[in-house]
Design a protein around this motif. Structure first.
Motif, PDB file in Angstrom:
ATOM      1  N   ALA A  94       0.921  -1.184   0.229  1.00 25.47           N
ATOM      2  CA  ALA A  94       0.049   0.122  -0.120  1.00 25.47           C
ATOM      3  C   ALA A  94       0.884   1.316  -0.058  1.00 25.47           C
ATOM      4  O   ALA A  94       1.742   1.181   0.550  1.00 25.47           O
ATOM      5  CB  ALA A  94      -0.899   0.003   1.137  1.00 25.47           C
ATOM      6  N   ASP A  95       0.423   2.310  -0.763  1.00 24.14           N
ATOM      7  CA  ASP A  95       0.998   3.495  -0.604  1.00 24.14           C
ATOM      8  C   ASP A  95       0.161   4.657  -0.288  1.00 24.14           C
ATOM      9  O   ASP A  95      -0.921   5.079  -1.074  1.00 24.14           O
ATOM     10  CB  ASP A  95       1.728   3.731  -2.189  1.00 24.14           C
ATOM     11  CG  ASP A  95       2.054   5.183  -2.200  1.00 24.14           C
ATOM     12  OD1 ASP A  95       2.358   6.115  -1.348  1.00 24.14           O
ATOM     13  OD2 ASP A  95       2.863   5.713  -3.317  1.00 24.14           O
ATOM     14  N   PRO A  96       0.330   5.098   0.934  1.00 27.86           N
ATOM     15  CA  PRO A  96      -0.608   6.159   1.502  1.00 27.86           C
ATOM     16  C   PRO A  96      -0.628   7.340   0.771  1.00 27.86           C
ATOM     17  O   PRO A  96      -1.837   8.164   0.808  1.00 27.86           O
ATOM     18  CB  PRO A  96      -0.010   6.301   2.883  1.00 27.86           C
ATOM     19  CG  PRO A  96       1.100   5.809   3.035  1.00 27.86           C
ATOM     20  CD  PRO A  96       1.466   4.718   1.795  1.00 27.86           C
ATOM     21  N   ASN A  97       0.102   7.508  -0.160  1.00 29.16           N
ATOM     22  CA  ASN A  97       0.304   8.972  -1.096  1.00 29.16           C
ATOM     23  C   ASN A  97      -0.565   8.674  -2.136  1.00 29.16           C
ATOM     24  O   ASN A  97      -0.958   9.579  -3.048  1.00 29.16           O
ATOM     25  CB  ASN A  97       1.650   9.387  -1.406  1.00 29.16           C
ATOM     26  CG  ASN A  97       2.427   9.746  -0.249  1.00 29.16           C
ATOM     27  OD1 ASN A  97       1.910  10.153   0.870  1.00 29.16           O
ATOM     28  ND2 ASN A  97       3.743   9.322  -0.028  1.00 29.16           N
ATOM     29  N   GLN A  98      -0.927   7.447  -2.824  1.00 29.56           N
ATOM     30  CA  GLN A  98      -1.489   7.044  -3.868  1.00 29.56           C
ATOM     31  C   GLN A  98      -2.296   5.907  -3.348  1.00 29.56           C
ATOM     32  O   GLN A  98      -2.180   4.632  -3.644  1.00 29.56           O
ATOM     33  CB  GLN A  98      -0.797   6.573  -5.079  1.00 29.56           C
ATOM     34  CG  GLN A  98       0.311   7.952  -5.606  1.00 29.56           C
ATOM     35  CD  GLN A  98       0.886   7.584  -6.565  1.00 29.56           C
ATOM     36  OE1 GLN A  98       1.240   6.492  -6.869  1.00 29.56           O
ATOM     37  NE2 GLN A  98       1.372   8.623  -7.264  1.00 29.56           N
ATOM     38  N   PRO A  99      -3.588   5.999  -2.691  1.00 27.60           N
ATOM     39  CA  PRO A  99      -4.533   5.187  -2.329  1.00 27.60           C
ATOM     40  C   PRO A  99      -4.915   4.229  -3.565  1.00 27.60           C
ATOM     41  O   PRO A  99      -5.157   4.995  -4.557  1.00 27.60           O
ATOM     42  CB  PRO A  99      -5.417   5.817  -1.419  1.00 27.60           C
ATOM     43  CG  PRO A  99      -5.172   7.111  -1.441  1.00 27.60           C
ATOM     44  CD  PRO A  99      -3.974   7.614  -2.288  1.00 27.60           C
ATOM     45  N   LEU A 100      -5.101   3.075  -3.374  1.00 25.95           N
ATOM     46  CA  LEU A 100      -5.699   2.083  -4.649  1.00 25.95           C
ATOM     47  C   LEU A 100      -7.268   2.299  -4.522  1.00 25.95           C
ATOM     48  O   LEU A 100      -7.739   1.971  -3.418  1.00 25.95           O
ATOM     49  CB  LEU A 100      -5.280   0.751  -4.421  1.00 25.95           C
ATOM     50  CG  LEU A 100      -5.416  -0.383  -5.430  1.00 25.95           C
ATOM     51  CD1 LEU A 100      -4.584   0.304  -6.908  1.00 25.95           C
ATOM     52  CD2 LEU A 100      -4.915  -1.545  -4.975  1.00 25.95           C
ATOM     53  N   PRO A 101      -7.899   2.557  -5.644  1.00 22.66           N
ATOM     54  CA  PRO A 101      -9.414   2.669  -5.558  1.00 22.66           C
ATOM     55  C   PRO A 101      -9.764   1.043  -5.276  1.00 22.66           C
ATOM     56  O   PRO A 101      -9.319  -0.025  -5.855  1.00 22.66           O
ATOM     57  CB  PRO A 101      -9.585   3.056  -6.883  1.00 22.66           C
ATOM     58  CG  PRO A 101      -8.516   3.542  -7.494  1.00 22.66           C
ATOM     59  CD  PRO A 101      -7.430   3.152  -6.750  1.00 22.66           C
TER      60      PRO A 101
END
Length: 144
Positions: free
Chosen positions: A41-48
């Motif tokens: 997971a990347d908190p700066n680019q949350p996955l839809p």
């Protein structure tokens, strides 16, 4: 130069269906399927939510040939049957950068060469003829 090439098929949410179709039709063997939801997971680019089950990368071995697959992001322009890319796998980063720069000349960088979880050097470039290439240096394998 030392590298391999393989087709990379891009689908609009139905990669898994295509993989199993080609597995059956071509007598292939699925080597692995990873979804976008399985990536860190990347908190700066949350996955839809609708991306989590889509295929981020899959590998089907057909004889001595490697076929690779991925799904697009929902809503991304996609023309069925037109999204086949060529994946280039140089063994060295310097070679990857040289190939990428040559393909970029008169073309367009889709994704600059960058370090990824699976590669120290990965990028996507469309050449001046409209052919899209993924340039990917394999990560060093741990010594056993």
């Amino acid at each position: 130069m030392s590298f391999t090439l393989n087709p990379y098929f891009i689908f609009d949410g139905n990669s898994r269906e295509a993989i199993h179709f080609y597995e059956k039709v071509l007598g292939g063997q699925v080597m692995g399927i990873m979804t976008f939801g399985e990536m860190p997971a990347d908190p700066n680019q949350p996955l839809p939510e609708e991306m989590k089950d889509r295929v981020m990368h899959a590998h089907l071995k057909v004889g001595a040939t490697d076929l690779m697959f991925s799904d697009t992001y929902p809503g991304m322009p996609h023309q069925q049957g037109d999204w086949i890319q060529i994946a280039i796998h140089p063994t060295e980063e310097a070679e990857a950068r040289e190939i990428f720069a040559a393909l970029e000349d008169g073309g367009e960088v889709v994704m600059p060469l960058t370090k990824m979880d699976w590669s120290p050097c990965y990028g996507i470039v469309k050449d001046k003829f409209g052919v899209t290439f993924q340039v990917n240096v394999a990560a060093e394998q741990p010594q056993s």
